[in-house]
Design a protein around this motif. Structure first.
Motif, short mmCIF file in Angstrom:
data_model
loop_
_atom_site.label_atom_id
_atom_site.label_comp_id
_atom_site.label_asym_id
_atom_site.label_seq_id
_atom_site.Cartn_x
_atom_site.Cartn_y
_atom_site.Cartn_z
N TRP A 132 0.76 -1.16 0.14
CA TRP A 132 0.05 0.16 -0.15
C TRP A 132 0.84 1.33 -0.05
CZ3 TRP A 132 -2.79 0.53 5.57
CH2 TRP A 132 -1.63 0.45 6.15
N MET A 133 0.15 2.49 -0.05
CA MET A 133 0.91 3.60 -0.27
C MET A 133 0.62 4.44 0.95
SD MET A 133 3.00 3.39 -2.92
CE MET A 133 2.98 4.98 -3.74
N TYR A 134 0.41 4.14 1.92
CA TYR A 134 0.09 4.94 3.31
C TYR A 134 1.33 5.75 3.38
CZ TYR A 134 -0.90 6.14 8.10
OH TYR A 134 -1.32 6.93 9.38
N LYS A 135 1.21 7.14 3.49
CA LYS A 135 2.18 8.21 4.00
C LYS A 135 3.43 8.19 2.77
CE LYS A 135 1.19 8.61 8.79
NZ LYS A 135 1.96 8.82 10.04
N THR A 136 3.15 7.49 1.69
CA THR A 136 4.20 7.49 0.62
C THR A 136 3.46 8.65 -0.29
OG1 THR A 136 4.42 5.24 0.91
CG2 THR A 136 5.13 6.13 -1.15
N LEU A 137 4.77 9.53 -0.36
CA LEU A 137 4.45 10.68 -1.07
C LEU A 137 4.60 10.81 -2.66
CD1 LEU A 137 6.15 13.07 1.73
CD2 LEU A 137 3.57 12.43 1.45
N ILE A 138 5.45 9.85 -3.22
CA ILE A 138 5.65 9.72 -4.68
C ILE A 138 4.87 8.41 -5.25
CG2 ILE A 138 7.68 11.08 -4.41
CD1 ILE A 138 9.25 8.60 -4.16
N PRO A 139 4.48 8.51 -6.62
CA PRO A 139 4.06 7.44 -7.33
C PRO A 139 5.22 6.40 -7.39
CG PRO A 139 4.31 9.34 -8.66
CD PRO A 139 4.48 9.97 -7.36
N LEU A 140 4.92 5.09 -7.39
CA LEU A 140 5.96 4.16 -7.42
C LEU A 140 5.44 3.05 -8.57
CD1 LEU A 140 6.89 3.76 -3.47
CD2 LEU A 140 8.16 4.87 -5.52
N ASP A 141 6.23 2.21 -9.03
CA ASP A 141 5.78 0.89 -9.71
C ASP A 141 6.50 -0.25 -8.86
OD1 ASP A 141 4.62 2.41 -11.45
OD2 ASP A 141 5.92 2.07 -13.08
N ILE A 142 5.83 -1.25 -8.79
CA ILE A 142 6.68 -2.28 -7.89
C ILE A 142 6.43 -3.68 -8.89
CG2 ILE A 142 4.22 -2.82 -6.91
CD1 ILE A 142 5.82 -3.71 -4.59
N ALA A 143 7.43 -4.12 -9.10
CA ALA A 143 7.77 -5.43 -9.60
C ALA A 143 7.75 -6.62 -8.66
CB ALA A 143 8.96 -5.40 -10.45
N PHE A 144 6.83 -7.63 -8.76
CA PHE A 144 6.85 -8.69 -7.85
C PHE A 144 7.51 -9.73 -8.79
CE2 PHE A 144 3.12 -6.42 -6.64
CZ PHE A 144 3.31 -6.20 -5.36
N LEU A 145 8.42 -10.44 -8.04
CA LEU A 145 9.38 -11.44 -8.42
C LEU A 145 9.15 -12.83 -7.85
CD1 LEU A 145 12.65 -9.38 -8.23
CD2 LEU A 145 11.03 -9.41 -9.97
N ASP A 146 9.36 -14.09 -8.73
CA ASP A 146 9.34 -15.24 -8.13
C ASP A 146 10.86 -15.61 -7.58
OD1 ASP A 146 11.19 -15.93 -10.28
OD2 ASP A 146 9.45 -17.21 -11.38
N ILE A 204 11.14 -3.40 -18.94
CA ILE A 204 11.21 -4.37 -18.07
C ILE A 204 9.82 -4.82 -18.08
CG2 ILE A 204 11.49 -5.12 -15.83
CD1 ILE A 204 13.74 -3.11 -15.63
N ASP A 205 9.37 -5.97 -18.11
CA ASP A 205 7.97 -6.61 -18.33
C ASP A 205 7.92 -7.98 -17.62
OD1 ASP A 205 5.49 -6.62 -18.94
OD2 ASP A 205 5.53 -6.20 -21.15
N GLU A 206 6.78 -8.50 -17.54
CA GLU A 206 6.55 -9.75 -16.97
C GLU A 206 7.22 -10.61 -17.85
OE1 GLU A 206 2.39 -10.66 -16.48
OE2 GLU A 206 1.92 -8.85 -15.30
N GLY A 207 8.10 -11.55 -17.15
CA GLY A 207 8.68 -12.69 -17.68
C GLY A 207 10.20 -12.43 -17.75
N ASP A 208 10.58 -11.08 -17.65
CA ASP A 208 11.92 -10.55 -17.57
C ASP A 208 12.52 -10.99 -16.29
OD1 ASP A 208 11.84 -9.43 -20.17
OD2 ASP A 208 11.51 -7.47 -19.35
N ARG A 209 13.69 -11.17 -16.19
CA ARG A 209 14.53 -11.63 -14.84
C ARG A 209 15.31 -10.61 -14.28
NH1 ARG A 209 18.99 -15.89 -13.96
NH2 ARG A 209 18.65 -16.21 -11.56
N LEU A 210 15.17 -10.21 -13.37
CA LEU A 210 16.15 -9.07 -12.40
C LEU A 210 17.06 -9.77 -11.77
CD1 LEU A 210 13.42 -6.35 -11.30
CD2 LEU A 210 14.62 -6.79 -13.60
#
Length: 106
Positions: free
Chosen positions: A29-43, A90-96
């Motif tokens: 969640w973005m409670y008390k977060t002041l800047i927009p963010l993107d989040i990547a979920f990884l396996d 960077i998109d789904e299926g890419d590896r970080l």
């Protein structure tokens, strides 16, 4: 997390590493977060299973802030400035890949 930050360097972010896989319903969640963010979920192998765009929550009540679920089971997550993943293609299926614990930066 990144609560209270007014900015984030262009190539900076935050990595969340979990000992065990999290279910698809888990999210951030973005409670008390002041800047927009993107989040990547990884396996567990670092493969991007989903990416979510998260907007700041201006409410002082936690119950008013939306939760951004992963939508798929995940092991790690990476928060970056909004648009980072799209800009860097960077998109789904890419590896970080990031240095393992204790590794010295180059």
């Amino acid at each position: 997390g990144l609560m209270g930050r007014r900015d984030l360097a262009e190539d900076a972010g935050m990595v969340f590493e979990y000992q065990e896989q999290r279910p698809a319903r888990y999210g951030f969640w973005m409670y008390k977060t002041l800047i927009p963010l993107d989040i990547a979920f990884l396996d567990e192998r670092g493969v991007v299973v989903s990416i979510r765009h998260m907007l700041p929550c201006t409410s002082s009540r936690t119950s008013d802030c939306p939760i951004y679920p992963a939508g798929k089971p995940f092991r790690n997550a990476v928060e970056m400035n909004a648009g980072y993943f799209e800009t860097h293609r960077i998109d789904e299926g890419d590896r970080l890949i990031w240095p393992s614990e204790g590794a010295c930066p180059p």
